[in-house]
Design a protein around this motif. Structure first.
Motif, PDB file in Angstrom:
ATOM      1  N   GLY A 327       0.818  -1.210   0.000  1.00 33.65           N
ATOM      2  CA  GLY A 327       0.000   0.000   0.000  1.00 33.65           C
ATOM      3  C   GLY A 327       0.849   1.256   0.000  1.00 33.65           C
ATOM      4  O   GLY A 327       0.558   2.218  -0.720  1.00 33.65           O
ATOM      5  N   VAL A 328       1.911   1.257   0.794  1.00 38.57           N
ATOM      6  CA  VAL A 328       2.829   2.393   0.826  1.00 38.57           C
ATOM      7  C   VAL A 328       3.492   2.572  -0.541  1.00 38.57           C
ATOM      8  O   VAL A 328       3.576   3.689  -1.076  1.00 38.57           O
ATOM      9  N   LEU A 329       3.961   1.470  -1.137  1.00 34.15           N
ATOM     10  CA  LEU A 329       4.646   1.557  -2.425  1.00 34.15           C
ATOM     11  C   LEU A 329       3.705   1.978  -3.546  1.00 34.15           C
ATOM     12  O   LEU A 329       4.156   2.516  -4.574  1.00 34.15           O
ATOM     13  N   SER A 330       2.410   1.750  -3.379  1.00 36.03           N
ATOM     14  CA  SER A 330       1.450   2.144  -4.405  1.00 36.03           C
ATOM     15  C   SER A 330       1.365   3.653  -4.567  1.00 36.03           C
ATOM     16  O   SER A 330       0.812   4.141  -5.566  1.00 36.03           O
ATOM     17  N   SER A 331       1.917   4.404  -3.614  1.00 35.51           N
ATOM     18  CA  SER A 331       1.918   5.867  -3.731  1.00 35.51           C
ATOM     19  C   SER A 331       3.058   6.382  -4.602  1.00 35.51           C
ATOM     20  O   SER A 331       3.128   7.585  -4.890  1.00 35.51           O
ATOM     21  N   LEU A 332       3.975   5.494  -5.021  1.00 35.93           N
ATOM     22  CA  LEU A 332       5.061   5.923  -5.896  1.00 35.93           C
ATOM     23  C   LEU A 332       4.493   6.428  -7.230  1.00 35.93           C
ATOM     24  O   LEU A 332       3.458   5.936  -7.692  1.00 35.93           O
ATOM     25  N   PRO A 333       5.145   7.380  -7.858  1.00 41.03           N
ATOM     26  CA  PRO A 333       4.591   7.979  -9.083  1.00 41.03           C
ATOM     27  C   PRO A 333       4.766   7.127 -10.334  1.00 41.03           C
ATOM     28  O   PRO A 333       4.241   7.480 -11.383  1.00 41.03           O
ATOM     29  N   TRP A 334       5.504   5.999 -10.245  1.00 41.69           N
ATOM     30  CA  TRP A 334       5.777   5.196 -11.425  1.00 41.69           C
ATOM     31  C   TRP A 334       4.973   3.898 -11.387  1.00 41.69           C
ATOM     32  O   TRP A 334       4.731   3.327 -10.322  1.00 41.69           O
ATOM     33  N   ALA A 345      12.748  -0.679   4.829  1.00 40.01           N
ATOM     34  CA  ALA A 345      12.505  -1.300   6.136  1.00 40.01           C
ATOM     35  C   ALA A 345      12.620  -0.280   7.259  1.00 40.01           C
ATOM     36  O   ALA A 345      11.852  -0.312   8.234  1.00 40.01           O
ATOM     37  N   GLU A 346      13.583   0.643   7.142  1.00 40.30           N
ATOM     38  CA  GLU A 346      13.750   1.691   8.155  1.00 40.30           C
ATOM     39  C   GLU A 346      12.626   2.717   8.096  1.00 40.30           C
ATOM     40  O   GLU A 346      12.258   3.305   9.118  1.00 40.30           O
ATOM     41  N   ALA A 347      12.060   2.900   6.900  1.00 43.43           N
ATOM     42  CA  ALA A 347      11.049   3.943   6.721  1.00 43.43           C
ATOM     43  C   ALA A 347       9.653   3.494   7.131  1.00 43.43           C
ATOM     44  O   ALA A 347       8.804   4.336   7.467  1.00 43.43           O
ATOM     45  N   VAL A 348       9.388   2.171   7.100  1.00 46.16           N
ATOM     46  CA  VAL A 348       8.035   1.685   7.407  1.00 46.16           C
ATOM     47  C   VAL A 348       8.095   0.620   8.497  1.00 46.16           C
ATOM     48  O   VAL A 348       7.621  -0.508   8.299  1.00 46.16           O
TER      49      VAL A 348
END
Length: 392
Positions: A327-334, A345-348
């Protein structure tokens, strides 16, 4: 922390930047499948491999498919043997020959080899098995035929001990160990013969051509591995299926080490087989645990092994909750990205595990991001095939 700072578009520049971020240039670059039969991932894999060949010096491709059937594909791309239709039918196991992306990969590799002196190579690295297992006939007779005497038995004795192939490949033996012949007198004698043949190969290897040495070594690994696996199929203990899973991945790892000896290779298989950690899978009322082929390969290769896990946002009609890694990665623009997994891993650190409605999709485990080198993330994967082979 903005996740865009740890991700790049999945293109040639992004792949090369990922490779430069590693502590060493990998001999094996594993690209994992979160789900088999996803055409979008197969197409992305093809683009990655073409870039690796044209810009990073890669010359080998290995896939989670029968290692002996893979010889058919390799002979086609290196020497033009057989038609493409025939190769796709006879050169892949698990139904992978039906994949349009795999067909395009084989076509491109053959076309490349027609125009270049330094040839690309194709390898299947799975054993001839999928919980049930094939007869060891092809491997044993193939090795036997490449060696000079004195041999440990006559061809007639070898044929009699092998018997009909269907007594080995009885799929009912998967769940009923009494149906397996893996601990019969014939099988025990064949294990000794296989050991003798492998030892004989070691003594005769200098007299063989490079091609025959490579093929004889493959036959030897496969014969010994299959007979060991059939022995495990006759086991009646509760650890039986987990043991078989471990033996399968050990065979995969041995084949991958042989591929690595040729130089950098892209390896394509399920995430479960390429990850560095113990694989876990539900099987009935059991949770199976075993060391993956990737873990074994990494033990031998160290930093020369790298692993890109794949993950999908929307898979079919199944969209990830926003608090999961996907879900977090789905916010990437690509639409397609390559992500630094350790920085992610450190960010989430509080990401929730995803539970997918697609039983064939294996979501990313937030607790294991730190042992993955990178993630190939596809925002949408809608061309889903199947069925999922047992054991991935």
């Amino acid at each position: 922390m903005d996740i865009r700072d740890m991700a790049r578009p999945l293109d040639g520049a992004g792949v090369s930047a990922f490779l430069r971020s590693l502590p060493a240039a990998p001999l094996l670059l594993g690209l994992g499948e979160a789900r088999h039969f996803v055409e979008e991932l197969g197409e992305a894999r093809n683009e990655i491999f073409r870039h690796l060949v044209e810009h990073e010096g890669y010359r080998s491709f290995a896939i989670e498919s029968d290692c002996l059937m893979g010889l058919v594909v390799d002979e086609h791309i290196t020497a033009g043997a057989g038609t493409l239709d025939d190769v796709m039918e006879r050169g892949f196991s698990h139904g992978f020959g039906a994949s349009p992306a795999n067909r395009e990969l084989v076509r491109w590799m053959r076309a490349y080899n027609e125009e270049h002196d330094e040839k690309l190579r194709f390898f299947g690295f799975d054993g001839p098995l999928e919980y049930w297992a094939a007869s060891p006939r092809q491997a044993l007779t193939g090795l036997y035929g490449l060696l000079d005497g004195p041999l440990p038995c006559t061809p007639e004795t070898l044929d009699a001990l092998l018997g009909p192939d269907d007594r080995w490949s009885d799929e009912a033996a998967v769940m009923d160990p009494s149906r397996s012949i893996g601990r019969s007198a014939d099988a025990r004698r064949l294990r000794l013969i296989a050991d003798d043949l492998v030892a004989l190969l070691e003594t005769q290897a200098p007299g063989l051509s490079a091609q025959d040495r490579e093929r004889a070594a493959l036959y030897g690994r496969t014969a010994v591995g299959l007979l060991r696996y059939h022995h495990g199929m006759a086991d009646t203990s509760p650890a039986r299926i987990a043991t078989l899973s471990a033996l399968r991945d050990a065979m995969m790892a041995a084949n991958l080490r042989a591929v690595a000896e040729r130089g950098p290779a892209l390896v394509f298989a399920h995430n479960l087989h390429l990850q560095r950690t113990r694989s876990l899978m539900s099987f009935g009322d059991q949770v199976l645990a075993w060391w993956s082929a990737g873990a074994i390969a990494a033990m031998h290769l160290g930093d020369r092994y790298a692993f890109l896990a794949s993950a999908f946002g929307t898979a079919g009609d199944d969209a990830p909750p926003p608090d999961t890694v996907e879900g977090v990665l789905s916010s990437l623009p690509w639409d397609r990205s390559v992500v630094d997994a350790r920085r992610l891993a450190e960010a989430v650190p509080e990401a929730a595990p995803r539970v997918s409605r697609d039983f064939a999709y294996f979501p990313l485990d937030p607790a294991r991001l730190g042992v993955i080198d990178g993630i190939v993330f596809l925002k949408r994967a809608v061309r889903l095939g199947g069925p999922l082979p047992p054991g991935a």
